[in-house]
Design a protein around this motif. Sequence first.
Motif, short mmCIF file in Angstrom:
data_model
loop_
_atom_site.label_atom_id
_atom_site.label_comp_id
_atom_site.label_asym_id
_atom_site.label_seq_id
_atom_site.Cartn_x
_atom_site.Cartn_y
_atom_site.Cartn_z
N PHE A 22 0.83 -1.19 0.00
CA PHE A 22 0.00 0.00 0.00
C PHE A 22 0.87 1.25 0.00
O PHE A 22 1.81 1.36 0.79
N GLN A 23 0.56 2.16 -0.91
CA GLN A 23 1.29 3.42 -1.01
C GLN A 23 0.33 4.59 -0.79
O GLN A 23 -0.73 4.64 -1.40
N PRO A 24 0.70 5.54 0.07
CA PRO A 24 -0.22 6.63 0.36
C PRO A 24 -0.28 7.67 -0.76
O PRO A 24 0.70 7.93 -1.44
N ILE A 25 -1.45 8.23 -0.93
CA ILE A 25 -1.66 9.47 -1.69
C ILE A 25 -1.84 10.56 -0.65
O ILE A 25 -2.77 10.50 0.16
N VAL A 26 -0.92 11.51 -0.62
CA VAL A 26 -0.81 12.43 0.51
C VAL A 26 -1.52 13.75 0.22
O VAL A 26 -1.37 14.33 -0.86
N ASP A 27 -2.27 14.21 1.19
CA ASP A 27 -2.90 15.53 1.13
C ASP A 27 -1.92 16.53 1.74
O ASP A 27 -1.64 16.51 2.94
N LEU A 28 -1.38 17.41 0.90
CA LEU A 28 -0.38 18.36 1.39
C LEU A 28 -0.96 19.37 2.38
O LEU A 28 -0.22 19.95 3.18
N ASN A 29 -2.26 19.57 2.36
CA ASN A 29 -2.88 20.52 3.29
C ASN A 29 -2.87 20.01 4.71
O ASN A 29 -2.82 20.79 5.66
N THR A 30 -2.93 18.68 4.86
CA THR A 30 -3.00 18.10 6.20
C THR A 30 -1.78 17.26 6.56
O THR A 30 -1.56 16.96 7.74
N GLY A 31 -1.00 16.85 5.55
CA GLY A 31 0.14 15.98 5.79
C GLY A 31 -0.26 14.55 6.08
O GLY A 31 0.56 13.74 6.52
N THR A 32 -1.52 14.21 5.83
CA THR A 32 -2.02 12.86 6.08
C THR A 32 -2.38 12.18 4.77
O THR A 32 -2.38 12.80 3.70
N LEU A 39 -1.35 -2.21 -4.33
CA LEU A 39 -0.45 -2.62 -5.42
C LEU A 39 -0.11 -4.09 -5.25
O LEU A 39 0.39 -4.50 -4.20
N VAL A 40 -0.37 -4.90 -6.27
CA VAL A 40 -0.22 -6.33 -6.15
C VAL A 40 1.25 -6.71 -5.92
O VAL A 40 2.16 -6.11 -6.49
N ARG A 41 1.44 -7.71 -5.08
CA ARG A 41 2.76 -8.26 -4.78
C ARG A 41 2.64 -9.77 -4.63
O ARG A 41 1.56 -10.30 -4.38
N GLY A 42 3.78 -10.45 -4.73
CA GLY A 42 3.79 -11.87 -4.43
C GLY A 42 3.48 -12.12 -2.97
O GLY A 42 3.55 -11.21 -2.14
N SER A 43 3.15 -13.34 -2.63
CA SER A 43 2.73 -13.64 -1.25
C SER A 43 3.84 -13.40 -0.24
O SER A 43 3.58 -13.22 0.95
N GLY A 44 5.09 -13.37 -0.71
CA GLY A 44 6.21 -13.07 0.17
C GLY A 44 6.77 -11.67 -0.03
O GLY A 44 7.87 -11.38 0.42
N GLY A 45 6.03 -10.84 -0.72
CA GLY A 45 6.46 -9.47 -0.98
C GLY A 45 7.20 -9.30 -2.29
O GLY A 45 7.74 -8.22 -2.57
N GLN A 65 -11.05 -10.13 -9.84
CA GLN A 65 -11.97 -10.31 -8.72
C GLN A 65 -11.20 -10.52 -7.40
O GLN A 65 -11.55 -9.92 -6.37
N GLN A 66 -10.18 -11.34 -7.44
CA GLN A 66 -9.41 -11.64 -6.23
C GLN A 66 -8.64 -10.41 -5.75
O GLN A 66 -8.49 -10.20 -4.54
N CYS A 67 -8.14 -9.58 -6.68
CA CYS A 67 -7.42 -8.36 -6.30
C CYS A 67 -8.32 -7.43 -5.51
O CYS A 67 -7.93 -6.87 -4.48
N ARG A 68 -9.54 -7.24 -5.97
CA ARG A 68 -10.47 -6.36 -5.28
C ARG A 68 -10.73 -6.85 -3.86
O ARG A 68 -10.68 -6.09 -2.89
N LEU A 86 -9.47 3.87 -0.15
CA LEU A 86 -8.72 2.74 -0.67
C LEU A 86 -8.82 2.76 -2.19
O LEU A 86 -9.93 2.71 -2.74
N SER A 87 -7.69 2.86 -2.88
CA SER A 87 -7.68 2.92 -4.33
C SER A 87 -7.30 1.55 -4.90
O SER A 87 -6.24 1.01 -4.55
N ILE A 88 -8.18 1.01 -5.72
CA ILE A 88 -8.00 -0.33 -6.28
C ILE A 88 -7.93 -0.23 -7.80
O ILE A 88 -8.83 0.33 -8.44
N ASN A 89 -6.89 -0.78 -8.39
CA ASN A 89 -6.79 -0.84 -9.84
C ASN A 89 -7.68 -1.96 -10.36
O ASN A 89 -7.70 -3.05 -9.79
N PHE A 90 -8.41 -1.68 -11.43
CA PHE A 90 -9.21 -2.74 -12.02
C PHE A 90 -8.94 -2.83 -13.50
O PHE A 90 -8.42 -1.90 -14.12
#
Length: 249
Positions: A22-32, A39-45, A65-68, A86-90
């Motif tokens: 998981f990678q954050p999309i950051v709001d510069l106004n709040t810093g959060t 982002l898909v990864r293998g089961s061991g990263g 379907q499984q990614c979602r 939560l942003s999910i690529n489809f």
Amino acid sequence: MTTACQGCRDGAAFELPFSMAFQPIVDLNTGTAFAYEALVRGSGGEGAGSVLSKVTEKNRYAFDQQCRAKAIELAATLRPQSDANLSINFMPNAVYEPRACIRLTLATASRFGFPLNRIIFEFTENEKVDVRHLLNILNVYKDMGFKTAIDDFGAGHSGLNLLAQFQPDIVKLDMDLIRGIDTDRAKRTIVRHTVAMLEELSITTVCEGIETVGELAALRDMGVCLIQGYVFGRPAFEQFLPPELPAAA
């Protein structure tokens, strides 16, 4: 049986285990974090390529379907109190009939108590699809309460023609437009006018691929508020890490 069930009827199972970073999309106004992209990864990263190389025309329905489901399950389990999206690529070409193919997503969200209005479905312009089919998917998702996003805007097949027909909640500008923007006058001009156009259409801009403080400063000067990139940290395997704000930010 109608084509609404084609994926289940004709498709192969996707049997390779995988997980998500998981990678954050950051709001510069709040810093959060405004959102975390799954982002898909293998089961061991392992990298995404170790999984995506196994996706075929026969098993892409099952994979999509499984990614979602995996993204929603992990998001609900790892950070249940977060109000970040939560942003999910489809994969549009893996959706046969949007109301039929969304059933597992709805069931998973219900099972884990994940609000539908916190889910962003994003697709990349790099996948060539039938525009009428894509518009049908996007309109159905919008009607169901999901947010929608175009990823890699400016690098794909549809571009402005698609934007004229459907206005998503979010447009993510392609990283090639952002790389080195602090030293490239042409890129600054293009991005500045694109951001203004999107604002006039009531579309939120996200700039992705930011790696340096200089790029970040240039985008902040243009009024861009939502940023994604290594300048805030790399994707974290099965973790929701808070953004690491650079000292000069």
